[in-house]
Design an enzyme around this catalytic site. Structure first.
Site, mmCIF file in Angstrom:
data_model
loop_
_atom_site.group_PDB
_atom_site.id
_atom_site.type_symbol
_atom_site.label_atom_id
_atom_site.label_comp_id
_atom_site.label_asym_id
_atom_site.label_seq_id
_atom_site.Cartn_x
_atom_site.Cartn_y
_atom_site.Cartn_z
ATOM 1 N N GLU A 1 26.596 0.192 33.184
ATOM 2 C CA GLU A 1 27.324 1.275 33.851
ATOM 3 C C GLU A 1 26.768 1.446 35.252
ATOM 4 O O GLU A 1 25.554 1.382 35.457
ATOM 5 C CB GLU A 1 27.148 2.627 33.150
ATOM 6 C CG GLU A 1 27.819 2.822 31.825
ATOM 7 C CD GLU A 1 27.580 4.223 31.248
ATOM 8 O OE1 GLU A 1 27.876 4.411 30.067
ATOM 9 O OE2 GLU A 1 27.097 5.115 31.984
ATOM 10 N N GLU B 1 38.080 11.459 32.668
ATOM 11 C CA GLU B 1 38.227 11.835 31.258
ATOM 12 C C GLU B 1 38.095 13.351 31.144
ATOM 13 O O GLU B 1 37.009 13.911 31.264
ATOM 14 C CB GLU B 1 37.174 11.107 30.411
ATOM 15 C CG GLU B 1 37.356 9.595 30.448
ATOM 16 C CD GLU B 1 36.228 8.846 29.766
ATOM 17 O OE1 GLU B 1 36.004 9.065 28.553
ATOM 18 O OE2 GLU B 1 35.554 8.040 30.452
ATOM 19 N N GLU C 1 31.079 14.745 35.536
ATOM 20 C CA GLU C 1 31.347 13.836 34.422
ATOM 21 C C GLU C 1 32.838 13.525 34.276
ATOM 22 O O GLU C 1 33.216 12.496 33.717
ATOM 23 C CB GLU C 1 30.807 14.417 33.118
ATOM 24 C CG GLU C 1 29.295 14.428 33.018
ATOM 25 C CD GLU C 1 28.689 13.038 32.966
ATOM 26 O OE1 GLU C 1 29.344 12.120 32.432
ATOM 27 O OE2 GLU C 1 27.574 12.852 33.475
ATOM 28 N N LYS D 1 35.568 15.527 28.822
ATOM 29 C CA LYS D 1 34.130 15.546 29.050
ATOM 30 C C LYS D 1 33.726 16.897 29.628
ATOM 31 O O LYS D 1 34.572 17.702 30.012
ATOM 32 C CB LYS D 1 33.728 14.414 29.996
ATOM 33 C CG LYS D 1 33.764 13.036 29.357
ATOM 34 C CD LYS D 1 33.098 12.012 30.263
ATOM 35 C CE LYS D 1 32.848 10.730 29.496
ATOM 36 N NZ LYS D 1 32.094 9.762 30.317
#
Length: 344
Positions: A268, A317, A325, A320
């Site tokens: 990542e 997303e 985030e 989250k």
């Protein structure tokens, strides 16, 4: 004479053809060095089939998913996209405690998808040494590896775990990089496993968090790969960006833990486009573009060695935790490029 020149011309053309094939091969290898993580922690995301098509359209040849999602695995069949598949934290205890459970997990999620191109199994993601789950990471890695061997897939799939750079006790200068005392008893046996099985260490590397946590001492250009010259001199090695410095600190730590030949796959890396300090679309685009170009060439400690890297992440997303985030997406949820990146 005409025959001589004709033969030379044919020989020249053959040589040029071989050279062209070699260059094409190198270009493909370079292009494939960058993948993208695909998280599904959102309620407005495209279908896995559409996501696989998006990878293919953009020439993204590698994917990471965080649990064995049946719909995604089905969509990946025959796609030729190389895959990191995670064993999620809630499965570590069962797979670490019961070899037959690991065998069944491999059968259900890997063997049953023979036309999916699995590359790595990440047994746990950023498990901290103080967590209860930490005691099961290495046994789960061993059991999953044994199941992979039993399926005769050990030459195709390598078993590892994904760590964060918080395991480093010393990271500056990079040559002094070492795992913290609290992490050593956890990570050193894992490093031994990696050495014995020819597996890389998967590492989540974020210069963003280093910068955001210490903007007084870390310059933004150093974190974004835009410094005009060397910022940190470490012996005979000069560092122009923080990413290289962190990577080489990890390599130094691996050496001290007995893993001098263990490679690192960046499982990542990313930069948020909003929600926090220096989190803008411009900075995110700058980071990802420079990262894509930079990882083709290695680090000062490991020059000329392309770094297999997975960008985090395909989409914002929305389920989250609120804040940064939710804002690492490379694409919008309607499959439009948010940052205008070129992946190949």
């Amino acid at each position: 004479m005409a025959t001589f020149f004709a033969m030379n011309n044919k020989s020249f053309m053959a040589t040029m053809l071989l050279f062209g094939l070699l260059v094409a091969s190198l270009e493909i290898t370079g292009a494939q060095s960058v993948g993208a993580c695909y998280g599904r922690n959102g309620d407005n995301l495209p279908t896995p089939a559409d996501v696989v098509a998006l990878y293919n359209t953009n020439g993204i040849g590698r994917m990471r998913i965080y649990y064995p999602d049946t719909e995604t695995l089905q969509a990946l069949r025959g796609s030729n996209i190389e895959l990191i598949l995670d064993v999620p934290k809630d499965s570590l205890q069962s797979l670490g405690s019961d070899a037959s459970a690991a065998t069944q997990w491999v059968q259900n999620n890997i063997v049953n998808y023979a036309d999916v191109k699995f590359k790595y199994i990440a047994v746990g993601n950023e498990v901290q040494p103080t967590e209860t789950a930490a005691q099961y990471v290495l046994p789960a890695m061993q059991n999953v590896h044994n199941a992979i061997v039993s399926a005769n897939l050990q030459n195709q799939i390598k078993v590892s775990t994904a760590v964060d750079t918080g395991l480093l006790g010393t990271s500056y200068p990079s040559s002094r990089g070492s795992f913290s005392d609290s992490a050593s008893s956890y990570i050193t046996p894992i490093v031994t496993f990696l050495v014995n099985n020819g597996s890389p260490l998967l590492a989540n590397v974020y210069t963003y968090f280093s910068y955001a946590g210490n903007p007084q001492n870390i310059q933004l250009p150093y974190a974004l790969f835009t410094s005009p010259g060397v910022v940190v001199q470490d012996g005979n090695l000069g560092y122009r960006n923080l990413f290289d410095a962190v990577m080489d600190a990890l390599y130094s730590a691996l050496e001290k833990a007995g893993g001098s030949n263990v490679s690192i796959v960046v499982s990542e890396s990313g930069w948020p486009s909003e929600g926090g300090t220096a989190a803008t679309v411009d900075n995110a685009g700058t980071y990802y573009r420079n990262l894509i170009n930079h990882v083709k060439g290695g680090t000062p400690k490991k020059p000329g060695r392309a770094i297999e890297t997975y960008l985090f992440t395909m989409f914002n997303e929305n389920l989250k935790a609120a804040g940064i985030e939710q804002h690492f997406g490379l694409f919008t949820t309607d499959k439009q490029s948010k940052l205008q990146l070129t992946f190949t």
